[in-house]
Enzyme design. Structure first.
Site, mmCIF file in Angstrom:
data_model
loop_
_atom_site.group_PDB
_atom_site.id
_atom_site.type_symbol
_atom_site.label_atom_id
_atom_site.label_comp_id
_atom_site.label_asym_id
_atom_site.label_seq_id
_atom_site.Cartn_x
_atom_site.Cartn_y
_atom_site.Cartn_z
ATOM 1 N N SER A 178 0.850 -1.196 0.000
ATOM 2 C CA SER A 178 0.000 0.000 0.000
ATOM 3 C C SER A 178 0.879 1.236 0.000
ATOM 4 C CB SER A 178 -0.879 0.004 1.256
ATOM 5 O OG SER A 178 -1.517 1.252 1.442
ATOM 6 N N TYR A 191 -2.345 -1.418 10.409
ATOM 7 C CA TYR A 191 -2.406 -1.755 8.988
ATOM 8 C C TYR A 191 -1.198 -1.191 8.242
ATOM 9 C CZ TYR A 191 -4.174 -1.453 4.141
ATOM 10 O OH TYR A 191 -4.326 -1.531 2.776
#
Length: 285
Positions: A178, A191
């Site tokens: 990401s 995360y």
């Protein structure tokens, strides 16, 4: 082709969210992706393939000629929709529900894929757990451990289980990291940390497996319009989601698929240890 841009309608859902309840509905390439045989007769195992990026990748792989094992937690209706897209493309789909947070389940996913299709060429580690917290105190030990178990440890276990089959096929592993790996969102601390670990894992594993003829790469999405968004973010953030990018909008899952196809394609035989950023123009620094 125009794509939806904020402001979006106010909306929220319970985790993990449902595609059909989103406004606008995400585009997975149902009407746009055209294959050209780049993955003819390959077999792919894709985690988190029930919706979002995973569904778009499954559809694209199938239209490029691959059979697809669809791994997902328990979203049966969503997974069936993905399987229907694969089968409509003329390829085989195999549904594999269950929690990749468990070591035995990871090994079983590989075993069942090979049992169903006879081999394994492509492993896409895409499934992830995400939850938002506004303070460190709100993040429980259990939440932290779950995020790492699903997002990072499962990748290690799946890669290890797949290794004998990927050696035989000289296959490839594609991990989903990401933009949070380089630009962590403080509200997504657990995360974001796992996404940094995934990027590091990808580069290290690429070096470790290069001698086996196995390529390992990752894709780093920016903001993408998936069910995770209305199910893990406040409504105000959903309304403006993706507006901070130079393109002024979030990506659609369909816009990620070509990166995964390129990395899976045997023609990319000299590409390993790479991160492909698909993030609407945001710098990865």
């Amino acid at each position: 082709m125009s794509h939806p841009a904020p402001p979006f309608p106010a909306q929220s859902q319970p985790m993990p969210g449902a595609t059909d309840r989103m406004t606008p509905r995400p585009d997975h390439g149902e009407d746009s992706y055209r294959g050209s045989g780049r993955l003819a007769d390959k077999v792919a195992l894709i985690t988190g393939a029930d919706s979002g990026i995973g569904r778009a990748v499954a559809l694209a792989f199938a239209r490029e000629g691959a059979d697809v094992a669809i791994a997902y937690l328990d979203e049966d209706a969503e997974a069936e929709e993905t399987a229907a897209l694969v089968r409509t493309a003329g390829r085989r789909a195999h549904l594999l529900p269950g929690d990749i947070g468990g070591a035995e389940h990871c090994r079983m996913l590989v075993d069942k894929t090979v049992a169903a299709f006879g081999k394994l060429d492509i492993l896409v580690n895409n499934a992830a757990h995400q939850a938002r917290f506004d303070s460190l105190e709100q993040i429980s030990d259990e939440e932290w451990d779950t995020t790492f178990r699903v997002n990072v440890t499962a990748m290690f276990r799946l890669a290890k289980a797949a290794l004998p089959h990927l050696r035989e096929s000289r296959g490839t592993i594609i991990n989903t990291t990401s933009i949070n790996a380089d630009k962590p969102n403080p509200g997504l601390l657990a995360y974001a940390v796992t996404k940094g670990a995934i990027q590091n894992f990808t580069v290290g594993l690429a070096g470790l497996l290069a001698g086996d003829g196995i390529r390992v790469n990752c894709v780093a999405p920016g903001p993408v319009w998936t069910p995770l968004i209305p199910s893990t973010m406040p409504e105000d953030d959903v309304e403006s989601f993706g507006g901070q990018t130079p393109m002024g909008r979030p990506g659609q899952p369909a816009e990620l698929a070509s990166a995964y196809v390129m990395l899976a394609d045997p023609a990319s035989s000299y590409t390993t240890g790479a991160t492909i950023a698909v993030n609407g123009g945001q710098p990865m620094i």
